[in-house]
Design an enzyme around this catalytic site. Structure first.
Site, short mmCIF file in Angstrom:
data_model
loop_
_atom_site.label_atom_id
_atom_site.label_comp_id
_atom_site.label_asym_id
_atom_site.label_seq_id
_atom_site.Cartn_x
_atom_site.Cartn_y
_atom_site.Cartn_z
N ARG A 13 0.81 -1.23 0.00
CA ARG A 13 0.00 0.00 0.00
C ARG A 13 0.84 1.28 0.00
O ARG A 13 0.30 2.38 -0.08
CB ARG A 13 -0.96 0.00 1.20
CG ARG A 13 -2.15 -0.91 0.97
CD ARG A 13 -3.24 -0.65 1.98
NE ARG A 13 -2.96 -1.27 3.26
CZ ARG A 13 -3.31 -0.74 4.43
NH1 ARG A 13 -3.93 0.43 4.47
NH2 ARG A 13 -3.05 -1.37 5.55
N GLN A 71 13.77 -14.02 5.10
CA GLN A 71 12.51 -14.75 5.10
C GLN A 71 11.93 -14.70 3.70
O GLN A 71 11.44 -13.68 3.25
CB GLN A 71 11.50 -14.14 6.10
CG GLN A 71 10.26 -15.01 6.25
CD GLN A 71 9.07 -14.27 6.79
OE1 GLN A 71 9.02 -13.04 6.81
NE2 GLN A 71 8.06 -15.01 7.23
N TYR A 98 8.41 -4.59 15.40
CA TYR A 98 8.07 -4.45 13.98
C TYR A 98 8.88 -3.31 13.37
O TYR A 98 8.94 -2.22 13.94
CB TYR A 98 6.58 -4.11 13.82
CG TYR A 98 5.60 -5.24 14.05
CD1 TYR A 98 6.02 -6.51 14.42
CD2 TYR A 98 4.24 -5.02 13.86
CE1 TYR A 98 5.10 -7.53 14.61
CE2 TYR A 98 3.31 -6.04 14.05
CZ TYR A 98 3.74 -7.29 14.43
OH TYR A 98 2.83 -8.29 14.62
N ARG A 328 27.06 27.55 1.35
CA ARG A 328 27.21 26.19 0.82
C ARG A 328 28.35 25.45 1.52
O ARG A 328 29.08 26.02 2.32
CB ARG A 328 27.42 26.26 -0.69
CG ARG A 328 26.13 26.70 -1.41
CD ARG A 328 26.37 26.95 -2.89
NE ARG A 328 27.08 25.85 -3.50
CZ ARG A 328 27.80 25.94 -4.62
NH1 ARG A 328 27.92 27.12 -5.22
NH2 ARG A 328 28.42 24.89 -5.11
N ASN A 372 35.57 44.51 3.61
CA ASN A 372 34.25 44.85 3.11
C ASN A 372 34.15 44.39 1.66
O ASN A 372 34.92 44.82 0.81
CB ASN A 372 34.02 46.36 3.19
CG ASN A 372 32.57 46.70 2.85
OD1 ASN A 372 31.70 46.68 3.69
ND2 ASN A 372 32.33 46.98 1.59
N ALA A 375 28.74 45.27 -3.08
CA ALA A 375 27.62 44.65 -3.80
C ALA A 375 28.06 44.21 -5.19
O ALA A 375 28.81 44.90 -5.85
CB ALA A 375 26.47 45.65 -3.92
C1 UD1 Z 1 -0.11 -8.77 13.24
C2 UD1 Z 1 -0.58 -9.65 14.39
C3 UD1 Z 1 -1.85 -9.05 15.00
C4 UD1 Z 1 -1.61 -7.65 15.46
C5 UD1 Z 1 -1.07 -6.82 14.30
C6 UD1 Z 1 -0.64 -5.47 14.80
C7 UD1 Z 1 0.07 -11.93 13.85
C8 UD1 Z 1 -0.39 -13.23 13.32
N1 UD1 Z 1 -0.84 -10.98 13.89
O1 UD1 Z 1 -1.11 -8.82 12.25
O2 UD1 Z 1 -2.28 -9.85 16.09
O3 UD1 Z 1 -2.82 -7.09 15.95
O4 UD1 Z 1 0.09 -7.44 13.71
O5 UD1 Z 1 -0.31 -4.67 13.71
O6 UD1 Z 1 1.21 -11.81 14.28
N2 UD1 Z 1 6.07 -9.68 8.71
C9 UD1 Z 1 7.18 -10.35 8.29
N3 UD1 Z 1 7.02 -11.57 7.66
C10 UD1 Z 1 5.80 -12.10 7.47
C11 UD1 Z 1 4.66 -11.40 7.90
C12 UD1 Z 1 4.83 -10.18 8.54
O7 UD1 Z 1 8.31 -9.90 8.44
O8 UD1 Z 1 5.73 -13.20 6.89
C13 UD1 Z 1 6.25 -8.40 9.38
C14 UD1 Z 1 5.66 -7.24 8.62
O9 UD1 Z 1 6.63 -6.62 7.78
C15 UD1 Z 1 5.22 -6.29 9.72
C16 UD1 Z 1 4.87 -7.23 10.88
O10 UD1 Z 1 5.55 -8.43 10.60
O11 UD1 Z 1 6.25 -5.46 10.15
C17 UD1 Z 1 3.38 -7.46 11.01
O12 UD1 Z 1 2.89 -7.96 9.81
P1 UD1 Z 1 1.42 -7.64 9.33
O13 UD1 Z 1 1.15 -8.35 8.08
O14 UD1 Z 1 1.20 -6.18 9.39
O15 UD1 Z 1 0.59 -8.35 10.51
P2 UD1 Z 1 -0.95 -8.37 10.71
O16 UD1 Z 1 -1.53 -9.43 9.88
O17 UD1 Z 1 -1.47 -7.01 10.57
#
Ligand code: UD1
Ligand code: CA
Length: 452
Positions: A13, A71, A98, A328, A372, A375
């Site tokens: 997004r 991953q 996160y 600069r 000085n 200008a």
């Molecule tokens: C997750 C939580 C949810 C919580 C929410 C808060 C789980 C299953 N759910 O949901 O309970 O309320 O966050 O925002 O944990 N990411 C990875 N690898 C993956 C999936 C995600 O690195 O395979 C990372 C994403 O980049 C992100 C974070 O983990 O930084 C959360 O991922 P996102 O998909 O936003 O989780 P939600 O499904 O929203």
């Protein structure tokens, strides 16, 4: 303690070629905010789980204290933490953060880790609109039983307003076994990290919750709209911190600090100023409206008037710069130097009490004290191939509309007449002038249009 930062998500997004976690907030990548906060907790290991935009993320963040877990593909938050297992020290607590939740405060994390001392702890908040989040399911005694994701929740569970922020701390020794037992048999066919909560309860470990002092600490960035919202929050809290330190801001809603701004006592900053990189304003500096300062140091008592632009430069004490001045990279001004409107200075030093008040270009110059610069003065520092230096010694007076064709030296106390094109050194204490002699032709008639 181990810290794992999840940063493998794609961030669809954001509609951007830049990986989501590298988008800047207050001048620093989202994930760098998280990394810096994590570092302040002195973890034994700090591991980033990356995937989308992998190499870009790794090379942008490379640092000796970070370890990396790829991953690929991304099969959920539980799967993500499992990739980090080889990086972790087997003991103590593992804290999961996160990469797209940048404003979490160290103080909050300290409390969460403390709550996980003998078990597992989840950072939770109560939201008026919990839509989309995992919900914290508690038993009649109020103890956490498990976390249920929005998409798997029953109608009753969807009414729960306490949500999982995603930030969790758990015993590292149990993690390998728990993550190995995760199943993707759920509405999203993902391996949910949240399922370890139920496993901890089953194992009879205490499961506690902690909450941040401010709701904004746990806001995530999924879109440019949210990025802008968090930017405002970051700027507002930064502005408050400056005011608490004694800085006077004309309007805390109209300052942007994209880096680090350090201020002495009694600094005043007018509206719409932008500070980038590392900027230091010494005591009693006044910054007028609409100034942009990047990697600069401004000496005590100096006033920067409106629309001054300064980059990689040092300004001494008691100076007056602007309005509409541009300093600069490589500019160094000593104390009590005046630089006025439409004056551009590059890679030049100007000693104390000198002035260039109007319309000038000073490049690759060394200017002494009490000089000085009139200008319209231009240092012609570039011959089309190479740059050359101009030296102007103490007490020189450079008349208006002068060109100094470098390399050239103006001696101590020399005066250059207005309009001089200086191609040879000007001796000290003399008037040097290069100008056609003025003549007047009496009785001269202006031409008239032919045929009249
Ligand atoms: C997750 C939580 C949810 C919580 C929410 C808060 C789980 C299953 N759910 O949901 O309970 O309320 O966050 O925002 O944990 N990411 C990875 N690898 C993956 C999936 C995600 O690195 O395979 C990372 C994403 O980049 C992100 C974070 O983990 O930084 C959360 O991922 P996102 O998909 O936003 O989780 P939600 O499904 O929203
Ligand atoms: Ca999310």
């Amino acid at each position: 303690m181990n810290i794992v930062i999840l940063a493998a998500g794609q961030g669809k997004r954001m509609h951007s070629n830049l990986p989501k976690v590298l988008h800047p907030l207050a001048g620093k990548a989202l994930v760098s905010h998280v990394i810096d906060t994590a570092r302040s907790l002195s973890p034994r290991s700090l591991c980033i789980v990356y995937g989308h935009g992998g190499d870009a993320v790794r090379s942008a963040l490379a640092a000796p204290d970070l370890s990396w877990a790829l991953q690929e593909p991304q099969l959920g938050t539980g799967h993500a933490v499992r990739q980090a297992l080889p990086c972790l020290d087997g003991q103590g607590t593992t804290l999961v953060l996160y990469g797209d939740v940048p404003l979490i405060r160290a103080e909050t994390l300290h409390r969460l880790v403390h709550a996980a001392a003998d078990g597992l702890a989840v950072l939770t908040v109560e939201l008026a609109d919990p839509q989309g989040y995992g919900r914290i399911v508690r038993n009649a005694a109020g103890q956490v039983v498990r976390i249920v994701e929005q998409k798997d929740a029953s109608a009753d569970e969807k009414k729960i307003r306490e949500i999982n922020t995603g930030i969790m701390a758990m015993p590292t020794a149990r993690l390998g076994e728990w993550l190995g037992r995760l199943s993707s048999d759920n509405a999203q066919n993902e391996y949910y990290l949240t399922d370890v909560v139920g496993m901890a309860v089953e194992a009879g470990l205490p499961v506690r919750t902690a909450s941040p002092e401010h709701e904004w600490e746990v806001l995530g960035v999924n879109s440019k709209v949210q990025l802008a919202e968090l930017e405002r929050i970051a700027q507002r809290t930064g502005a408050e911190r400056l005011m608490e330190q004694g800085v006077r801001l004309a309007d805390p809603a109209r300052i942007d600090v994209r880096g680090e701004l350090r201020c002495g006592r009694d600094v005043f900053i007018d509206v719409n100023c932008v500070f980038e990189g590392e900027v230091v304003l010494d005591e009693a500096v006044e910054v007028g409206p609409n100034c942009v300062l990047k990697n600069a140091r401004i000496g005590a008592g100096t006033r920067l008037a409106a629309f001054t632009h300064i980059e990689d430069a040092v300004v001494g004490a008691d100076g007056m710069i602007g309005p509409f001045a541009r300093l600069r990279p490589g500019t160094e001004l000593a104390e009590d130097v005046h630089v006025g409107n439409f004056v551009e200075i590059k890679k030049s030093t100007i000693a104390a009490h000198s002035k260039a008040n109007h319309l000038a270009y000073i490049g690759d110059a060394t200017i002494g004290s009490r000089v000085n610069v009139g200008a319209g003065t231009i240092t012609c520092n570039y011959d089309g191939a190479n740059k050359h230096r101009t030296i102007i010694e103490d007490d020189a007076f450079i008349g208006s509309d002068t060109q100094l064709v470098a390399p050239v030296t103006v001696g101590r106390g020399a005066t250059l007449g207005a309009g001089t094109t200086l191609t040879k050194d000007a001796p000290p204490d003399s008037l040097t002038i290069s100008r056609a002699r003025q003549t007047s032709i009496t009785g001269w008639k202006r031409p008239v249009k032919a045929g009249r």
